[in-house]
Design a protein around this motif. Structure first.
Motif, short mmCIF file in Angstrom:
data_model
loop_
_atom_site.label_atom_id
_atom_site.label_comp_id
_atom_site.label_asym_id
_atom_site.label_seq_id
_atom_site.Cartn_x
_atom_site.Cartn_y
_atom_site.Cartn_z
N LEU A 179 0.83 -1.20 0.00
CA LEU A 179 0.00 0.00 0.00
C LEU A 179 0.87 1.26 0.00
O LEU A 179 0.59 2.22 -0.75
CB LEU A 179 -0.92 -0.01 1.22
CG LEU A 179 -1.89 1.17 1.34
CD1 LEU A 179 -2.82 1.24 0.13
CD2 LEU A 179 -2.71 1.07 2.63
N GLY A 180 1.92 1.25 0.80
CA GLY A 180 2.84 2.40 0.81
C GLY A 180 3.49 2.63 -0.53
O GLY A 180 3.60 3.76 -1.01
N LEU A 181 3.93 1.54 -1.18
CA LEU A 181 4.58 1.65 -2.48
C LEU A 181 3.61 2.15 -3.55
O LEU A 181 3.93 3.06 -4.33
CB LEU A 181 5.16 0.29 -2.89
CG LEU A 181 6.37 -0.20 -2.09
CD1 LEU A 181 6.65 -1.67 -2.38
CD2 LEU A 181 7.61 0.64 -2.41
N TYR A 182 2.40 1.58 -3.58
CA TYR A 182 1.44 1.98 -4.61
C TYR A 182 0.89 3.39 -4.36
O TYR A 182 0.57 4.11 -5.31
CB TYR A 182 0.31 0.96 -4.72
CG TYR A 182 0.67 -0.20 -5.60
CD1 TYR A 182 1.13 0.00 -6.91
CD2 TYR A 182 0.56 -1.51 -5.14
CE1 TYR A 182 1.47 -1.07 -7.72
CE2 TYR A 182 0.90 -2.59 -5.95
CZ TYR A 182 1.36 -2.36 -7.24
OH TYR A 182 1.69 -3.42 -8.04
N GLN A 183 0.78 3.79 -3.08
CA GLN A 183 0.34 5.16 -2.80
C GLN A 183 1.38 6.15 -3.32
O GLN A 183 1.04 7.19 -3.91
CB GLN A 183 0.14 5.34 -1.30
CG GLN A 183 -0.50 6.68 -0.93
CD GLN A 183 -1.93 6.80 -1.41
OE1 GLN A 183 -2.80 6.03 -1.00
NE2 GLN A 183 -2.20 7.79 -2.28
N GLN A 184 2.66 5.81 -3.12
CA GLN A 184 3.75 6.65 -3.64
C GLN A 184 3.70 6.73 -5.16
O GLN A 184 3.79 7.82 -5.74
CB GLN A 184 5.09 6.07 -3.17
CG GLN A 184 6.31 6.80 -3.72
CD GLN A 184 7.61 6.07 -3.35
OE1 GLN A 184 7.68 5.33 -2.37
NE2 GLN A 184 8.65 6.28 -4.16
N LEU A 185 3.52 5.60 -5.81
CA LEU A 185 3.47 5.57 -7.27
C LEU A 185 2.22 6.29 -7.78
O LEU A 185 2.27 7.01 -8.79
CB LEU A 185 3.48 4.12 -7.76
CG LEU A 185 4.79 3.36 -7.54
CD1 LEU A 185 4.57 1.86 -7.70
CD2 LEU A 185 5.86 3.84 -8.52
N TYR A 186 1.10 6.12 -7.07
CA TYR A 186 -0.15 6.77 -7.47
C TYR A 186 -0.03 8.29 -7.35
O TYR A 186 -0.51 9.03 -8.22
CB TYR A 186 -1.29 6.26 -6.58
CG TYR A 186 -2.62 6.95 -6.79
CD1 TYR A 186 -3.45 6.58 -7.85
CD2 TYR A 186 -3.04 7.96 -5.94
CE1 TYR A 186 -4.68 7.20 -8.04
CE2 TYR A 186 -4.26 8.59 -6.12
CZ TYR A 186 -5.08 8.20 -7.17
OH TYR A 186 -6.28 8.83 -7.36
N ASP A 187 0.58 8.76 -6.29
CA ASP A 187 0.76 10.19 -6.10
C ASP A 187 1.57 10.81 -7.24
O ASP A 187 1.33 11.95 -7.65
CB ASP A 187 1.46 10.48 -4.77
CG ASP A 187 0.56 10.16 -3.57
OD1 ASP A 187 -0.67 10.04 -3.76
OD2 ASP A 187 1.10 10.00 -2.46
#
Length: 401
Positions: A179-187
């Motif tokens: 979730l942390g990785l995808y939130q970073q990528l999504y941002d």
């Protein structure tokens, strides 16, 4: 041209024919795709024997594509065979040129692990996911912009594996990391990573739904609502791609509302019915893929009706689920044995609840036979299901006197 000068033109023929196979696969014309892929494979094997340095990469790609096709068709034994061939070819290439081919080795390992995870071969899945993750972490250290998405993908897959395996602490650890990785990528790029973020939110919510912690259930609801909002936006632009995941999220949110400390049964029913409508529409086009998912939603709605003592509706949806899952299992029993056993068990318990012991006994016997077969394959994983069914079965026999 290839007939008169095969050395020069045969590779080009294979390229064109493989593109045709991919087109057939994407339109789910699997017979035509398989025919073309196997012809291409024969050409690429012959070319690779003559000039491995030039043609081995194309052979590996062809082997990988065939594996993906068979996996889409739920022909898992053949998919495994070709994934292993592709992995061997790519590992051979990586010996001489690791910078170019290590990422492809990890890609094939990840796919092979995914296959093992979805056929309950969890230890083998973990082995290949772990190897893929090690490679991807190494690559991401040097080039995070290119390889961090691949790291996130494998981390998410491992979270899903641990959830299937009922190792909940490990699953939560990997879901939170994903979730942390995808939130970073999504941002950084919301258009590209919205779907992955939605999927990860859904997975973490599913994990929390399976706990008995009311606070975790509240978190799960928040994650599911966030996931659902993202997916509804994605459906507007590309319904064919995103409708299957939308139905999955609807089903999961409905289950959360069904089993919550303060159940929202009316809302759960609406969500289930929307999920079923979507999956029925998808199953009309692609029954081999979506028929079992229709059954999943029907089974869930049947369970809701059973909990609310609407037994006629419960029986109707359980029987619909059984019909669909039996048809799916005809083609591939090993893949659908667990949902078939669960559906039979649900009907048996319904008939027990409504005082129909003869019908209950028939379904208990079938369910126990399947759960016992599953337990043989994965010792310890289905013992609680078997013990619960045996206790219910003995109660039915006792009531008959």
């Amino acid at each position: 041209l290839a007939a008169t000068n095969p050395k020069r033109y045969l590779g080009a023929v294979a390229d064109v024919q493989e593109n045709l196979a991919i087109l057939y696969q994407e339109s789910r014309q699997f017979l035509e795709a398989e025919t073309n892929y196997l012809e291409v494979l024969d050409i690429r094997q012959n070319l690779a024997q003559e000039n491995p340095k030039v043609y081995l990469p194309d052979l590996a790609t062809c082997q990988q594509n065939i594996a993906v096709m068979y996996q889409s068709m739920w022909r898992m034994d053949e998919a495994e065979e070709y994934y292993l061939q592709a992995l061997e070819t790519r590992q051979e290439l990586a010996k001489d040129n690791p910078q170019v081919y290590q990422s492809e080795v990890a890609f094939t390992m990840n796919n092979l692990a995914f296959l093992y995870a979805h056929t309950a071969r969890y230890e083998e899945a973990l082995e290949y996911y772990s190897q893929a993750l090690d490679i991807r972490y190494q690559l991401a250290e040097k080039n995070p912009q290119v390889y961090l998405p691949a790291v996130a993908n494998t981390v998410s897959c491992m979270a899903q594996l641990y959830l299937r395996w009922q190792q909940f602490e490990e699953s939560e650890e990997y879901y939170q990391l994903a979730l942390g990785l995808y939130q970073q990528l999504y941002d950084e790029n919301p258009q590209v990573y919205a779907a992955e973020l939605s999927l990860t939110l859904n997975g973490l919510a599913l994990l929390y739904t399976n706990t008995e912690d009311a606070d975790k259930h509240k978190e799960a609801e928040g994650y599911l609502l966030q996931s659902l909002a993202i997916r509804r936006d994605l459906v507007k632009d590309n319904p064919e791609v995103h409708l299957p995941e939308l139905a999955m999220i609807l089903n999961n949110l409905a289950l959360l509302y069904t089993f919550a400390e303060n159940p929202q049964w009316d809302e759960a029913e609406k969500l289930h019915l929307e999920a079923i409508a979507i999956r029925l529409e998808l199953a009309e086009k692609y029954p081999d893929v979506y028929q079992s998912q229709v059954a999943t939603s029907q089974l869930s709605l049947g369970g809701l009706y059973c909990m609310t003592k609407q037994y006629e509706q419960a029986e109707e949806y359980y029987k619909l689920a059984l019909k669909n899952i039996e048809q799916a299992a005809e083609e591939n029993l090993s893949t659908f044995m667990q949902p078939l056993a669960q559906t039979l068990a649900a009907l048996a318990m319904l008939y027990t609840e409504t005082n129909r012991p003869a019908q209950a006994k028939k379904y208990y016997e079938k369910a126990l036979m399947l759960f016992s077969a599953l337990e043989e394959k994965q010792p310890g994983l289905f013992l609680s299901d078997i013990e619960e069914l045996k206790a219910e079965f003995e109660g039915v026999n006792g009531s008959k006197g």
